[in-house]
Write an enzyme that holds these catalytic residues in place. Structure first.
Site, PDB file in Angstrom:
ATOM      1  CD  GLU A   1      41.032  36.664  44.753  1.00  0.00           C
ATOM      2  OE1 GLU A   1      42.029  36.693  45.512  1.00  0.00           O
ATOM      3  OE2 GLU A   1      40.300  37.645  44.575  1.00  0.00           O
TER       4      GLU A   1
ATOM      5  CG  HIS B   1      37.543  46.044  37.540  1.00  0.00           C
ATOM      6  ND1 HIS B   1      38.687  46.701  37.922  1.00  0.00           N
ATOM      7  CD2 HIS B   1      36.979  45.589  38.684  1.00  0.00           C
ATOM      8  CE1 HIS B   1      38.809  46.654  39.237  1.00  0.00           C
ATOM      9  NE2 HIS B   1      37.790  45.980  39.730  1.00  0.00           N
TER      10      HIS B   1
END
Ligand code: TPP
Length: 685
Positions: free
Chosen positions: A424, A491
């Protein structure tokens, strides 16, 4: 291995005897090289005096290491990007940045490259193709991936070069940048200056490999270790390696062995370095050795050298005189605020006129789910901007974790719809590199939660670069966020407030399909970094009218969802739907609802109007209560609209815990479970 890498000197970089091999370099070139390496040394010597006199604030010395910065810069074309670090004055001087302007920069003067906003070498300049570091070591490496990707996409024969210290190689960013460059076959040179110490930490406490160059193999790239004090070796190696990188479209790792002859910075001293090392490396001084070589080759004699020194001294004095002649910094609040964001130069007012996209009078009614609206906005943006690149994990053939980019590869090709490794930080960095080269990019975080591993690049590079040196970061990061899906602490988070606190970013958060499409298009058209939040639970549960045309919803403008007289709910994202449901279930209450749509910048005018309408305000969000954007809004209302309030501004946020997995626990966590209670309390006030 390129032919030009076979000179004898690099085979045993630690030999104190330095051999030079001029190959095809003419005498004129050698003299030019000599001037190029002498100039930063003489500037530094002068700076050390000025530092002692208190005329500059801090100095990171590159004395003893100049052959690397100078040799590398000499070997590249002037329009090939270099990402230098704090000891690389030689990059800036060899790229012929005027010394008086550099001096303005070091003094923090308005006329410097960063208008006094940045220190020493922490700036860049696109005219010189230099992207300077932020303080954090590591993020500069992936920016080189991005500019190199731009050259690759344009099929230009160019290489990019990024520096790292040997200490910096321990950062995760080093690994990510090398890995991405290798996987994407990018022509990037990673140049490690191994000078023995990272501040006081010797290499033995920094890594366990024998040579850093051994790491190249692990990434599937070539590498070489060279004598970093030998100017001709550095030049020749980088010249050859850049040929190789361009021809084979591959990255390359170079470890240049050198030594730091002074402290980490001048105030930190050198007590931790054994004296014998200074004595040993004194023998290997890059300038003195090169001088000996030039004398032996009769390229210059001592008198020529003295003349060159005198000439450079005069030049330095003249430049410094100009450099000292700076105007006092006059801080102008408005100017400071204005420079945080890049102005949108290509602006099509028709796109934001929105008469065709009104909620009340849709031209042709067509319903889409929120997820399809995101997809359509992205697809139309790809058609609109040939320079828009999409990057993310599994977004190509697989179509992304939520299938938003499904089918995009066949429409736009794999160059523009790029699967990324699990890196990322490097991908955000690469997005910035693309922007330096005039590309737009959209990065999909697979889940908003994973942004933590790309946080530094967003907060410190993307957000601050325009204010620091006027470079925009034309990047959109899509953030599938939010809970209600039983997905647990990693999440489901609502992490928009992390970014709404960061000047330089824009933060948008649509709640309807129409806004999702229009805000995404606007985010992509905006030259600034935009964090685009999309709520996963709304993807398929919310449908609504979405015009077919390409249109924008203006960033920074809230939407008045519903008029009411009793209470104003100011909210966004899932909160809009909770408030609407609540209003529908409580017809006895006249509830006014404002959907913020953008969290940075906030639409204060619309917030004020919402207060004016009812005098009672509840700020509602799915994010946890403490430190959520609700606190900011409540405080602003208290400060600016106190006279209009009939009750204190109240907040309804989620519990101050991590978000739990079990659906019953999650329900209790959610702000929605306290909405009724909060509205009753507010009405009872
Ligand atoms: C991410 C990060 N951690 C810590 C620091 C503090 N710091 C600045 S320079 C430095 C040493 C760097 O050593 P090295 O990478 O070998 O480069 P050198 O200074 O020797 O040229 C440290 C620890 C920093 N700037 N960034």
């Amino acid at each position: 291995m390129p032919d030009r890498l076979t000179s004898k000197s690099e085979k045993s970089p630690l030999n104190s005897h330095m051999t030079f091999d001029r190959k095809h370099l003419s005498n004129e070139q050698l003299v030019h090289f000599y001037r190029s390496i002498l100039y930063p040394r003489m500037i530094e010597e002068k700076m050390l005096i000025l530092l002692r006199q208190g005329k500059i604030s801090k100095w990171f010395s590159g004395i003893g290491q100049e052959a690397i910065a100078v040799g590398a810069t000499l070997a590249l074309q002037p329009d090939e990007w270099i990402m230098p670090l704090h000891r690389n004055l030689g990059v800036f001087t060899t790229r012929e940045m005027p010394l008086h302007k550099l001096f303005h920069q070091w003094q923090g003067a308005q006329e410097g490259y960063s208008k006094g906003r940045e220190r020493s070498f922490h700036f860049g300049n696109s005219e010189h193709h230099i992207c300077g570091m932020i303080s954090h070591l590591g993020p500069q490496l992936a920016i080189a991936d991005g500019v190199s990707l731009a050259s690759k996409l344009r099929k230009e024969d160019k290489v990019a070069l990024a520096f790292s210290g040997e200490g910096g190689t321990s950062e995760g960013d080093f690994h990510e940048a090398l890995n991405v460059a290798a996987v994407w076959d990018l022509p990037v040179i990673f140049l490690v200056e191994n000078n023995g110490y990272g501040l006081s930490t010797p290499t033995a406490e920094q890594f366990r490999c024998i040579s850093l160059v051994d790491k190249a193999k692990g990434y599937g790239m070539e590498g070489v270790q060279i004598d970093g004090n030998n100017l001709l070796t550095v030049y020749d190696t980088i010249y050859g390696v850049s040929d190789y990188c361009i021809k084979h479209q591959k990255p390359f790792l170079i470890e240049a062995i050198t030594f730091r002859m002074r402290g980490h910075e001048e105030a930190s001293g050198t007590k931790y370095v054994p004296q014998r090392l200074f004595e040993l490396w004194e023998q290997k001084d890059p300038i003195r050795n090169f001088e000996t070589y030039l004398l032996s080759q009769q390229v210059l004699n001592t008198e020529d050298m003295e003349n060159i020194r005198a000439e450079l001294k005069e030049q330095i004095e003249a430049e410094l005189e100009k450099g000292f002649d700076s105007l006092p910094v006059v801080a102008d609040e408005e100017q400071e605020l204005n420079d945080v964001y890049a102005e949108r130069t290509v602006f099509n007012a028709e796109l934001v006129d929105n008469s065709a996209v009104s909620y009340d009078s849709p031209s042709v009614h067509r319903e889409l789910r929120l997820i399809d609206a995101v997809k359509e906005g992205l697809h139309q943006s790809m058609e609109q901007h040939a320079n828009l690149i999409l990057m993310g994990q599994d977004i190509a053939e697989y179509g992304g974790a939520f299938k938003i980019t499904e089918g995009f590869v066949s429409d736009f090709g794999k160059d523009r719809v790029r699967n990324t490794p699990l890196c990322e930080s490097a991908i955000v960095g690469a997005a910035l590199g693309l922007s330096l080269e005039g590309y737009k990019s959209m990065m999909e975080m697979q889940f908003a939660d994973f942004v933590t591993v790309g946080f530094n690049q967003i907060i410190n590079n993307l957000a601050k670069i325009h204010y620091r040196w006027g470079q925009h970061a034309d990047v959109v990061i899509r953030m599938p966020a939010g809970g209600g899906v039983g997905a647990g602490p990693f999440h489901s988070q609502s992490n928009e407030a992390w970014f709404a606190h960061t000047p330089g970013l824009k933060v948008v958060y649509p709640s309807t399909p129409m806004d999702a499409k229009g805000l995404l298009i606007a985010a992509i058209n905006d030259p600034n970094p935009v964090m685009y939040f999309e709520h996963k639970a709304l993807y398929r549960s919310v449908s609504g009218h979405v015009p077919e045309e390409y249109y924008e919803i203006e960033i920074g403008k809230a939407r008045h969802v519903r008029s009411g007289e009793d209470i104003s709910v100011i909210t966004y994202g899932s909160g809009v739907h909770w408030a609407q449901e609540y209003a529908a279930a409580h017809p006895q209450l006249s509830i006014d609802i404002l959907d913020l749509r953008t969290l940075l910048p906030l639409d204060y005018q619309a917030i004020r109007a919402a207060v004016d309408r009812t005098g009672r305000v509840l700020v509602l969000h799915e994010d946890t209560l403490t430190g959520g954007i609700g606190g900011e809004i409540a405080s602003w209302i208290g400060e600016h609209c106190f006279g209009k309030l009939d009750a204190p501004v109240m907040r309804c946020g989620s519990l101050d815990t991590p978000i739990p997995f079990n659906i019953e626990l999650e329900k209790t966590f959610m702000a929605k479970s306290r909405l009724d209670e909060m509205i009753r309390r507010l009405m009872a006030y």
